[in-house]
Scaffold this motif. Sequence first.
Motif, mmCIF file in Angstrom:
data_model
loop_
_atom_site.group_PDB
_atom_site.id
_atom_site.type_symbol
_atom_site.label_atom_id
_atom_site.label_comp_id
_atom_site.label_asym_id
_atom_site.label_seq_id
_atom_site.Cartn_x
_atom_site.Cartn_y
_atom_site.Cartn_z
ATOM 1 N N ALA A 1 21.432 26.266 -19.443
ATOM 2 C CA ALA A 1 20.449 25.932 -18.408
ATOM 3 C C ALA A 1 19.078 26.513 -18.761
ATOM 4 N N LEU A 2 19.060 27.683 -19.365
ATOM 5 C CA LEU A 2 17.795 28.272 -19.801
ATOM 6 C C LEU A 2 17.175 27.428 -20.916
ATOM 7 N N LEU A 3 17.991 26.905 -21.817
ATOM 8 C CA LEU A 3 17.481 25.993 -22.848
ATOM 9 C C LEU A 3 16.846 24.766 -22.207
ATOM 10 N N VAL A 4 17.502 24.232 -21.196
ATOM 11 C CA VAL A 4 16.975 23.057 -20.484
ATOM 12 C C VAL A 4 15.654 23.410 -19.799
ATOM 13 N N ARG A 5 15.589 24.586 -19.178
ATOM 14 C CA ARG A 5 14.357 24.992 -18.483
ATOM 15 C C ARG A 5 13.195 25.048 -19.453
ATOM 16 N N VAL A 6 13.401 25.606 -20.621
ATOM 17 C CA VAL A 6 12.323 25.681 -21.609
ATOM 18 C C VAL A 6 11.955 24.286 -22.104
ATOM 19 N N ALA A 7 12.960 23.433 -22.311
ATOM 20 C CA ALA A 7 12.676 22.065 -22.765
ATOM 21 C C ALA A 7 11.850 21.296 -21.737
ATOM 22 N N ARG A 8 12.066 21.572 -20.472
ATOM 23 C CA ARG A 8 11.342 20.867 -19.404
ATOM 24 C C ARG A 8 9.973 21.483 -19.107
ATOM 25 N N ALA A 9 9.642 22.596 -19.724
ATOM 26 C CA ALA A 9 8.428 23.345 -19.385
ATOM 27 C C ALA A 9 7.149 22.545 -19.569
ATOM 28 N N ARG B 1 4.214 22.159 -30.295
ATOM 29 C CA ARG B 1 4.222 23.396 -29.525
ATOM 30 C C ARG B 1 3.205 23.275 -28.402
ATOM 31 N N ASP B 2 3.718 23.175 -27.214
ATOM 32 C CA ASP B 2 2.891 23.048 -26.029
ATOM 33 C C ASP B 2 2.591 24.445 -25.481
ATOM 34 N N ALA B 3 1.406 24.642 -24.961
ATOM 35 C CA ALA B 3 1.016 25.950 -24.427
ATOM 36 C C ALA B 3 1.920 26.378 -23.279
ATOM 37 N N ARG B 4 2.386 25.420 -22.470
ATOM 38 C CA ARG B 4 3.283 25.772 -21.358
ATOM 39 C C ARG B 4 4.631 26.260 -21.867
ATOM 40 N N GLU B 5 5.131 25.637 -22.930
ATOM 41 C CA GLU B 5 6.386 26.095 -23.522
ATOM 42 C C GLU B 5 6.222 27.483 -24.128
ATOM 43 N N ASP B 6 5.110 27.685 -24.840
ATOM 44 C CA ASP B 6 4.842 29.007 -25.418
ATOM 45 C C ASP B 6 4.767 30.075 -24.336
ATOM 46 N N LEU C 1 7.296 34.664 -21.472
ATOM 47 C CA LEU C 1 7.808 35.235 -20.234
ATOM 48 C C LEU C 1 9.308 35.486 -20.327
ATOM 49 N N VAL C 2 10.048 34.493 -20.803
ATOM 50 C CA VAL C 2 11.506 34.617 -20.903
ATOM 51 C C VAL C 2 11.881 35.742 -21.861
ATOM 52 N N SER C 3 11.201 35.824 -22.997
ATOM 53 C CA SER C 3 11.479 36.915 -23.944
ATOM 54 C C SER C 3 11.307 38.261 -23.276
#
Length: 146
Positions: free
Chosen positions: A28-36, A113-118, A123-125
């Motif tokens: 689910a965390l992978l999905v959250r980052v993919a949707r960022a 690489r999108d700024a929102r994903e970065d 944040l997640v790290s």
Amino acid sequence: MFADFLKRLTDPQPEQLHDDDARLALTALLVRVARADGVYDAAEAQRIDRITTARYGLSPEAAQDLRAQAEELESQAPDTVRFTRAIKDAVPYDHRIAVIEALWLVVLADHDRDAREDALLRLVSNLLGVSDVDSAMARQRVEDKE
């Protein structure tokens, strides 16, 4: 369907996640980052499937089923802070570094690489308690494989 799971995951004193629950939460965390970045495309979904297939030894069908469940969980999950903190409390540090690598694989799946994903990955790290150095090294290992 996921109400009890989310309640347990976000409890102030979460218990150690069982393997199946940890797989679901991390996917689910992978999905959250993919949707960022607002675009969740087939390349990202396929990358998540490949990650879960390799990481958990799943068949392609089982990986797709896990991703579908994770997509539903992610849409119901609370804010990233509480969700990620619960994962941090339940997953050992070396596994969290592997999670960061998997997250970078998803971010880089569309070669954009999108700024929102970065920003979300930083944040997640941090929320997972992974140092900036370890996160940067994880990203570099992934970029070297790409």
